[in-house]
Design a protein around this motif. Structure first.
Motif, PDB file in Angstrom:
ATOM      1  N   ILE A 179      -1.231   1.163  -5.045  1.00  0.00           N
ATOM      2  CA  ILE A 179      -0.301   0.675  -4.022  1.00  0.00           C
ATOM      3  C   ILE A 179      -0.815   1.031  -2.626  1.00  0.00           C
ATOM      4  N   ARG A 180      -1.409   2.206  -2.511  1.00  0.00           N
ATOM      5  CA  ARG A 180      -2.011   2.587  -1.224  1.00  0.00           C
ATOM      6  C   ARG A 180      -3.120   1.604  -0.838  1.00  0.00           C
ATOM      7  N   ALA A 181      -3.881   1.152  -1.838  1.00  0.00           N
ATOM      8  CA  ALA A 181      -4.948   0.190  -1.568  1.00  0.00           C
ATOM      9  C   ALA A 181      -4.349  -1.121  -1.052  1.00  0.00           C
ATOM     10  N   PHE A 182      -3.264  -1.559  -1.688  1.00  0.00           N
ATOM     11  CA  PHE A 182      -2.562  -2.752  -1.220  1.00  0.00           C
ATOM     12  C   PHE A 182      -2.154  -2.582   0.242  1.00  0.00           C
ATOM     13  N   LEU A 183      -1.516  -1.442   0.543  1.00  0.00           N
ATOM     14  CA  LEU A 183      -1.009  -1.220   1.899  1.00  0.00           C
ATOM     15  C   LEU A 183      -2.139  -1.173   2.919  1.00  0.00           C
ATOM     16  N   TYR A 184      -3.243  -0.574   2.507  1.00  0.00           N
ATOM     17  CA  TYR A 184      -4.396  -0.444   3.398  1.00  0.00           C
ATOM     18  C   TYR A 184      -4.917  -1.826   3.792  1.00  0.00           C
TER      19      TYR A 184
END
Lengths: 342, 363
Positions: A179-184
């Motif tokens: 999810i952090r990758a998505f947000l990034y």
């Protein structure tokens, strides 16, 4: 019941077991697989992530005539090792697994049963024998597109319901690396359009509770976000609902969700889990499969993308849609490099 | 009393399996193949049996925890929270303490039980101090435990390398061994159950608790220290639930606190205690049966595509049947016994004289 009776019950069970143990030996994988299992940590019916994978499994069953079974764990850790064991006992030749929460178990099973093909989807899990093949998605690229779409929407006050603040939102399931990758990627995409855009994220802490998703989205809308990107499987269906009720906008994820709340879902950040599963299976069928690889699926490989259809054109003006298509081809050609989260 | 329990238990299991049969047949599933899969994936292979026993070891403890509570008239519904805190105590000590196994394991396991007891003790304290009903407080404390542990595993104790909220692995000193897939937790759970059985059935404290469970007024009038017993029963109940949580981390294969670790063990335990009528041996047997159903259900889904939720249907039928029929089973059995006695008495009366032919023709 007396303890003696309990003892004899246990003894009876043990004797029966010994009598009936039909050696379930891990046979060598047959030349052409017969049985394919799809083990998921969550549950089907999210119209998003798990269902996308299921579409790939269904396609395998249809095209290659193999038996397929899906084992849903429903986010219940008690079922994780059971699911893997059941697949082994069922004599699955190929096991596709979405292993959030039981990466350790998957490694142990893959080491123990090296003749099966283990394909782990969406995370990277490497066992000591290096037999697990990993399907890793470059979420940042798809999310970059979603961020760009969100930015084009929030900066265009001619669109109905869009306010003057340059705020966009996102609702994640758990606070985890994917999810952090998505947000990034989402943030990079938004800033690519307009560096002044502010991204606000909320983590719902659950993947299967649309009510919490709705609350999170409403929280973001009340903070003057015009559009909320849902990255939360079934929880996210509440985000789409909130958008329709508040007269705001949302962005879907994994599958094409544009038609779920017509006129309110701008686009969907596609993560073609099903296509990837189908693609890996095809390499098994034509004997080009290599165990232990990490397969990266981004925009160029068709693993990630943006669902642009009539629902999108209903909301975004033609020039914005045109701009998104251009960005997509630039990412694909390498003219735009999206930075990876890790 | 015991005979009655055994009869209603056997009838309950039989009725549920028969009803399940009908449900499967109506929906067009292959009935016999499904049942064969259900049991071959839960009992009739080494791994299947081992999985069932591993699962039963947890259910036996959550069941015993509920049985101790309900059986002494303490409504401890805080098993889910006590379970989580037990697991968290075992995880935290397992990570931050690094001792040889012989010192580490007992420490970690005892800590888990203590953590569970602290959580139920809190509810007991609120009951005695402020007359707050433990029915409510234990339930509410579940949410607190859930929130606190979720915060810990996704914040301060998060394993940065993990893809979903979970702590790091505990040190190997805190791992119970595995023998051919059979978790050491089974042995610990069996020992704990034996200890609880002795306390419950053979000690003065256990006797007083059972009296409190049947008739609190009588217990108080008869001179039991009701408040003291209440506290100890709550503490014992919480400790057993905490132990169950601790064994999830020390036993098994993952050795870490993963999100959702409590699954449905606690509520299943409550259900088991209710069907078992708070008897310890009944709890053990139902735990085995429920564990077998839950373990086999997945295999059934694989072989004949029957949804694994079917196990829940079977469980629900057992519970409904056994609980609903407990009173009628008692009446039927008592009626039968009375009839036999009457018949014997009638025969005794007849024997000396030349009784009429109409006697003894039933009724």
């Amino acid at each position: 019941m007396s303890s003696r009776r309990l003892g004899s019950f246990v003894a009876a069970v043990v004797v029966l077991t010994m009598a009936m143990t039909v050696g379930v030996m891990p046979g060598a994988a047959a030349a052409s697989p017969q049985k394919v299992a799809y083990i998921i940590n969550g549950g089907l019916g999210d119209l998003s992530f798990y269902d996308s994978g299921q579409a790939g499994i269904d396609r395998i069953a249809k095209e290659f005539g193999v038996q397929t079974r899906t084992i849903e764990c429903g986010f219940d850790p008690a079922r994780y090792s059971q699911a893997l064991q059941a697949a082994v006992q069922w004599n699955a030749d190929v096991v596709f697994v979405i292993s959030y929460g039981f990466e350790d178990l998957l490694m142990q099973y893959a080491d123990q049963y090296p003749n099966k093909r283990w394909i782990n989807v969406d995370t990277v899990v490497e066992n000591s024998r290096r037999t697990i093949t990993n399907v890793d998605f470059i979420e940042e690229e798809g999310a970059f597109m979603a961020g760009a779409a969100a930015a084009l929407l929030t900066t265009d006050t001619t669109i109905k319901g869009v306010n003057s603040d340059k705020i966009i939102g996102a609702v994640g399931g758990d606070d985890d690396p994917v999810i952090r990758a998505f947000l990034y990627g989402y943030e990079q995409g938004a800033k690519y359009i307009d560096p002044k855009i502010e991204v606000r994220a909320v983590f719902a802490g659950t993947w299967d509770d649309p009510v919490r998703g709705k609350q999170a989205a409403n929280q973001l809308y009340s903070q003057r976000a015009d559009v909320v990107f849902q990255i939360a499987s079934l929880t996210g269906s509440g985000v789409l609902e909130a958008a329709a009720e508040a007269g705001k906008y949302a962005i879907g994820v994994d599958s094409n969700q544009n038609g779920l709340q017509p006129g309110h879902v701008v686009t969907s950040c596609l993560k073609n889990v099903g296509d990837a599963i189908y693609g890996v299976y095809r390499t098994i069928a034509n004997n080009t499969y290599k165990p232990g690889e990490v397969l990266e699926y981004g925009i160029r490989q068709g693993g990630m993308g943006l669902a642009i259809d009539d629902y999108t054109r209903q909301i975004l003006p033609a020039r914005s849609v045109q701009r998104l298509v251009e960005i997509q081809s630039k990412i694909s050609s390498g003219a735009i490099t999206v930075k990876r989260y890790q | 009393m015991r005979k009655q329990h055994a009869v209603s238990a056997a009838a309950g299991v039989a009725v549920s399996l028969l009803a399940g049969l009908a449900i499967l047949a109506i929906q067009g599933y292959p009935v016999w193949q499904s049942y064969a899969a259900l049991f071959s994936y839960s009992l009739f292979s080494q791994f299947a049996l081992v999985s069932t026993l591993n699962k039963a070891s947890t259910l036996v403890l959550t069941g015993a925890s509920a049985a101790v509570g309900f059986g002494s008239n303490c409504v401890n519904l805080g098993q889910p929270g006590q379970f989580l805190l037990g697991a968290m105590a075992a995880t935290a000590l397992g990570i931050f303490l690094d001792l040889p196994s012989w010192a580490m394991l007992p420490t970690v396991i005892v800590a888990a039980a203590v953590a569970g007891a602290v959580w139920s003790g809190l509810a007991a304290f609120m009951r005695l101090r402020w007359k707050m009903n433990e029915f409510i407080t234990t339930l509410m404390l579940n949410f607190v435990a859930d929130g606190v542990t979720l915060w810990l595993i996704s914040g301060p104790m998060l394993d940065r390398k993990a893809y979903s909220p979970m702590t790091a692995m505990t040190n190997p000193g805190a791992w119970l061994g595995m023998w051919n897939g059979l978790s050491g937790a089974v042995a610990v759970a069996a020992a704990a159950l034996a200890a609880v059985w002795v306390i419950w059935n053979r000690s003065k404290f256990g006797y007083e608790c059972r009296v409190m469970g049947h008739n609190p007024g009588f217990a108080a009038a008869g001179g039991c220290g009701v408040a003291r017993n209440f506290t100890w029963a709550m503490l014992l109940s919480g400790a057993i639930a905490g132990l169950a949580g601790g064994l999830m981390v020390t036993g098994g294969m993952q050795h870490r606190f993963v999100k959702g670790i409590g699954a449905n063990y606690a509520w299943d335990g409550v259900m088991i205690a209710i069907v078992a009528g708070n008897s310890m041996s009944g709890t053990a047997l139902y735990a085995l049966f429920f564990a077998a159903l839950q373990t086999g259900a997945m295999g059934m889904e694989l072989e004949t595509a029957v949804p694994s939720e079917f196990a829940l249907v079977l469980q629900a039928i057992v519970v409904l049947f056994v609980v609903a029929s407990r009173e009628s089973t008692r009446l039927i059995l008592a009626g039968l016994a009375a009839k036999l006695k009457a018949r014997r008495a009638a025969r005794m009366l007849e024997a000396p004289g030349e009784g009429g032919g109409r006697h003894g023709s039933g009724d």
